[in-house]
Design a protein around this motif. Structure first.
Motif, PDB file in Angstrom:
ATOM      1  N   ALA A  72      68.027  28.369   3.355  1.00 60.08           N
ATOM      2  CA  ALA A  72      69.245  27.769   2.572  1.00 60.08           C
ATOM      3  C   ALA A  72      68.852  27.932   1.189  1.00 60.08           C
ATOM      4  N   ASN A  73      67.611  27.547   0.781  1.00 61.23           N
ATOM      5  CA  ASN A  73      67.082  27.307  -0.477  1.00 61.23           C
ATOM      6  C   ASN A  73      67.141  28.827  -1.219  1.00 61.23           C
ATOM      7  N   ALA A  74      66.641  29.914  -0.528  1.00 63.28           N
ATOM      8  CA  ALA A  74      66.360  31.181  -0.839  1.00 63.28           C
ATOM      9  C   ALA A  74      68.001  31.755  -1.149  1.00 63.28           C
ATOM     10  N   ARG A  75      68.918  31.559  -0.075  1.00 64.45           N
ATOM     11  CA  ARG A  75      70.233  32.020  -0.282  1.00 64.45           C
ATOM     12  C   ARG A  75      70.892  31.377  -1.628  1.00 64.45           C
ATOM     13  N   MET A  76      70.529  30.213  -1.868  1.00 68.03           N
ATOM     14  CA  MET A  76      71.163  29.731  -2.964  1.00 68.03           C
ATOM     15  C   MET A  76      70.741  30.266  -4.326  1.00 68.03           C
ATOM     16  N   ARG A  77      69.369  30.614  -4.411  1.00 68.24           N
ATOM     17  CA  ARG A  77      68.849  31.437  -5.408  1.00 68.24           C
ATOM     18  C   ARG A  77      69.254  32.470  -5.395  1.00 68.24           C
ATOM     19  N   LEU A  78      69.527  33.214  -4.580  1.00 70.26           N
ATOM     20  CA  LEU A  78      70.172  34.565  -4.547  1.00 70.26           C
ATOM     21  C   LEU A  78      71.586  34.799  -5.076  1.00 70.26           C
ATOM     22  N   GLU A  79      72.385  33.505  -4.739  1.00 66.95           N
ATOM     23  CA  GLU A  79      73.732  33.451  -5.188  1.00 66.95           C
ATOM     24  C   GLU A  79      73.718  33.120  -6.908  1.00 66.95           C
ATOM     25  N   GLU A  80      72.599  32.429  -6.990  1.00 75.35           N
ATOM     26  CA  GLU A  80      72.627  32.106  -8.378  1.00 75.35           C
ATOM     27  C   GLU A  80      72.052  33.522  -9.446  1.00 75.35           C
ATOM     28  N   ALA A  81      71.180  34.167  -8.836  1.00 75.91           N
ATOM     29  CA  ALA A  81      70.869  35.409  -9.287  1.00 75.91           C
ATOM     30  C   ALA A  81      72.171  36.491  -9.688  1.00 75.91           C
ATOM     31  N   ALA A  82      73.247  36.241  -8.811  1.00 72.11           N
ATOM     32  CA  ALA A  82      74.348  37.239  -8.889  1.00 72.11           C
ATOM     33  C   ALA A  82      75.157  36.901 -10.143  1.00 72.11           C
ATOM     34  N   SER A  83      75.081  35.783 -10.847  1.00 65.70           N
ATOM     35  CA  SER A  83      75.833  35.498 -11.719  1.00 65.70           C
ATOM     36  C   SER A  83      75.046  35.266 -12.736  1.00 65.70           C
ATOM     37  N   ALA A  84      73.567  35.277 -12.900  1.00 67.12           N
ATOM     38  CA  ALA A  84      72.908  34.930 -13.998  1.00 67.12           C
ATOM     39  C   ALA A  84      72.782  35.817 -15.059  1.00 67.12           C
ATOM     40  N   ALA A  85      72.149  35.552 -16.172  1.00 70.24           N
ATOM     41  CA  ALA A  85      71.749  36.706 -17.168  1.00 70.24           C
ATOM     42  C   ALA A  85      70.874  37.568 -16.792  1.00 70.24           C
ATOM     43  N   PRO A  86      70.992  38.652 -17.445  1.00 69.00           N
ATOM     44  CA  PRO A  86      70.170  39.878 -16.781  1.00 69.00           C
ATOM     45  C   PRO A  86      68.534  39.401 -16.784  1.00 69.00           C
ATOM     46  N   SER A  87      67.909  38.895 -17.729  1.00 67.77           N
ATOM     47  CA  SER A  87      66.787  38.454 -17.916  1.00 67.77           C
ATOM     48  C   SER A  87      66.390  37.475 -16.862  1.00 67.77           C
ATOM     49  N   ARG A  88      67.192  36.441 -16.712  1.00 69.15           N
ATOM     50  CA  ARG A  88      66.958  35.466 -15.695  1.00 69.15           C
ATOM     51  C   ARG A  88      67.069  36.050 -14.232  1.00 69.15           C
ATOM     52  N   ARG A  89      68.199  36.925 -14.137  1.00 69.28           N
ATOM     53  CA  ARG A  89      68.315  37.543 -12.800  1.00 69.28           C
ATOM     54  C   ARG A  89      67.241  38.291 -12.215  1.00 69.28           C
ATOM     55  N   LYS A  90      66.493  39.004 -13.232  1.00 64.28           N
ATOM     56  CA  LYS A  90      65.291  39.668 -12.926  1.00 64.28           C
ATOM     57  C   LYS A  90      64.159  38.876 -12.330  1.00 64.28           C
ATOM     58  N   LEU A  91      63.962  37.696 -13.114  1.00 58.43           N
ATOM     59  CA  LEU A  91      63.185  36.615 -12.673  1.00 58.43           C
ATOM     60  C   LEU A  91      63.113  36.102 -11.252  1.00 58.43           C
ATOM     61  N   LEU A  92      64.667  35.968 -10.995  1.00 58.03           N
ATOM     62  CA  LEU A  92      64.761  35.193  -9.986  1.00 58.03           C
ATOM     63  C   LEU A  92      64.783  36.364  -8.503  1.00 58.03           C
ATOM     64  N   LEU A  93      65.157  37.326  -9.027  1.00 57.09           N
ATOM     65  CA  LEU A  93      64.875  38.444  -7.838  1.00 57.09           C
ATOM     66  C   LEU A  93      63.648  38.825  -7.624  1.00 57.09           C
ATOM     67  N   ASP A  94      62.828  38.883  -8.595  1.00 55.88           N
ATOM     68  CA  ASP A  94      61.456  39.273  -8.411  1.00 55.88           C
ATOM     69  C   ASP A  94      60.466  38.187  -7.616  1.00 55.88           C
ATOM     70  N   GLY A  95      60.896  36.830  -7.937  1.00 57.86           N
ATOM     71  CA  GLY A  95      60.346  35.563  -7.287  1.00 57.86           C
ATOM     72  C   GLY A  95      60.818  35.866  -5.770  1.00 57.86           C
ATOM     73  N   LEU A  96      62.063  36.057  -5.526  1.00 50.96           N
ATOM     74  CA  LEU A  96      62.628  36.102  -4.168  1.00 50.96           C
ATOM     75  C   LEU A  96      61.912  37.432  -3.435  1.00 50.96           C
ATOM     76  N   GLU A  97      61.851  38.383  -4.184  1.00 52.87           N
ATOM     77  CA  GLU A  97      61.258  39.577  -3.469  1.00 52.87           C
ATOM     78  C   GLU A  97      59.823  39.293  -2.969  1.00 52.87           C
ATOM     79  N   VAL A  98      59.080  38.641  -3.630  1.00 54.83           N
ATOM     80  CA  VAL A  98      57.760  38.289  -3.258  1.00 54.83           C
ATOM     81  C   VAL A  98      57.499  37.414  -2.478  1.00 54.83           C
ATOM     82  N   GLU A  99      58.591  36.164  -2.243  1.00 53.36           N
ATOM     83  CA  GLU A  99      58.585  35.252  -1.171  1.00 53.36           C
ATOM     84  C   GLU A  99      59.093  35.567  -0.048  1.00 53.36           C
TER      85      GLU A  99
END
Length: 438
Positions: free
Chosen positions: A208-235
């Motif tokens: 659930a938490n990871a899905r919320m962060r993925l949804e957040e990444a969809a509408s985040a600013a490019p720099s924050r989006r990249k950070l969120l996706l990179d973290g989720l990729e590793v995790e």
């Protein structure tokens, strides 16, 4: 080849226990297949009935003493159930990916529809606007109906001639929706979403938490989006690898516990859910060792008993407790009731998987049977071994001669015995010094 022999013994009891262990593993695999399949809604009653019939067919093979068939087919069935569930879960993940694609298409179509309605300056209620921004399916239907009404009004304004000029049928909502181009999928987002879907099918991790962060990444600013996706990729990559390993180990432990239970061993009642990989591996090693130890003890006892019973049926003097003596001392000498001067020596190491059996002659005070009779004794012993082979085979076991010496290759072993009171020759029922055999 009638002299000393090294033989490998397999009993019916040993083979039967192995087959029952195979069936217990299939039962556990079927139970896990059913549990996972129902949780992910990817099996139905027909599939379950077919799998159950295959399991029952294996049980019927055991009842029919077709042990070799069981040992071949049970592992195949076990692997099939594992692979079949993986295929079914992969289909579930693929369906979820298709649903995401449709959701994305609907969302993009809703955005296009909203833009068009605004271009036409069609008044929209705030709630409808909000739903269209979210890609709500009902809002799409409502919005298209409003767009269609505007098209009808324009067509009426141009007159009947204009409408007759266009002989094509009116466009339906489904046609319009299908014509809307889907926005390009983000490979990084899709990869992470697919991992989360697979984690959900495994069922040991809360996504659930990871899905919320993925949804957040969809509408985040490019720099924050990249950070969120990179973290989720590793995790998610690490989490999925660990979850797959734990699921595999968990399944193997469940099968081994079932096998141990079928063998009559003590099985831990602790749950396997939530255990880490190291704990699961340690538990697997412990249960596997318990199975091997339990089977080895039973198999050794069954081999000793089968050989002694077979020798008794051939006329060798076997008394109660000799099986225990053979297990303790590793060596036993039996006299032939028909030929008291001769007998057989049985030697077995721990486990009794292999035994050495050799004909022997008894002597007392250096006096024994005439050595010229030894060749006959060895020849008779050869026939006894063949009879013992046939008896074990007919009972569902087997005796394999791994090494044998020809008649006369070595002198017949003499076993010293004590002469009973008044006896003057080795032929008068000698008694072995080492232990009373009767």
């Amino acid at each position: 080849m009638s002299g000393p022999k090294v033989v490998r013994i397999v009993t019916r009891e040993e083979i039967l226990e192995i087959c029952r262990g195979h069936l217990a593993r299939v039962d556990a695999a079927l139970e896990e297949w059913t549990r996972v399949g129902r949780r992910n809604e990817c099996i139905d009653e027909d599939a379950l009935a077919i799998a159950t019939r295959r399991r029952d067919a294996l049980a019927a093979l055991i009842a029919a003493d077709r042990f070799m068939d069981v040992q071949k087919q049970a592992p195949i069935e076990e692997e099939f159930l594992r692979a079949d569930m993986q295929r079914r879960l992969a289909a579930v993940v693929a369906e979820q990916a298709a649903a995401r694609s449709k959701e994305r298409r609907d969302r993009d179509a809703a955005a296009s529809l909203l833009r068009r309605l605004r271009e036409l300056e069609i008044p929209l209620e705030p709630e409808l606007t909000s739903k269209l921004e979210r890609g709500d399916a009902q809002a799409l239907t409502t919005g298209f109906a409003m767009l269609a009404d505007v098209a009808v009004e324009k067509r009426a304004a141009h007159g009947l001639a204009a409408s007759l000029k266009d002989n094509s049928p009116a466009q339906t909502f489904a046609d319009w929706l299908a014509s809307q181009p889907a926005g390009p999928a983000d490979p990084a987002t899709e990869k992470i979403a697919a991992r989360l879907d697979e984690l959900d099918t495994i069922g040991e991790v809360d996504t659930a938490n990871a899905r919320m962060r993925l949804e957040e990444a969809a509408s985040a600013a490019p720099s924050r989006r990249k950070l969120l996706l990179d973290g989720l990729e590793v995790e998610t990559g690490r989490g999925l690898t660990e979850a797959r390993l734990r699921a595999s180990l968990r399944g193997e432990l469940l099968l081994l516990r079932a096998e141990l239970s079928a063998a009559g061993g003590i099985v831990s009642e602790g749950s396997v859910d939530g255990l880490n990989a190291a704990t699961l591996e340690a538990e697997i090693a412990s249960v596997r060792a318990a199975i091997e130890e339990l089977r080895a003890k039973r198999a050794a006892a069954a081999r000793r008993l089968a050989v002694l019973e077979g020798l008794a049926s051939l006329g060798y003097e076997v008394a109660e407790g000799m099986s225990t003596s053979l297990a303790t001392d590793g060596r036993l000498v039996l006299r032939s009731a028909a030929r008291p001067d001769y007998g057989v020596e049985v030697s077995a190491v721990a486990g009794a998987e292999r035994m050495q059996m050799r004909p022997v002659a008894f002597e007392a005070g250096g006096i024994g049977p005439d050595p010229s009779r030894d060749r006959d004794a060895e020849t008779i012993w050869c026939g006894d071994v063949s009879t013992l082979q046939d008896a074990l085979a007919s009972a569902g076991g087997g005796l394999v001669i791994e090494r044998s010496l020809p008649v006369g290759a070595t002198p017949l072993k003499r076993v010293g015995v004590e002469r009973p009171g008044g006896a003057t020759s080795g032929a008068e029922a000698p008694v072995r010094r080492e232990r009373t055999l009767r």
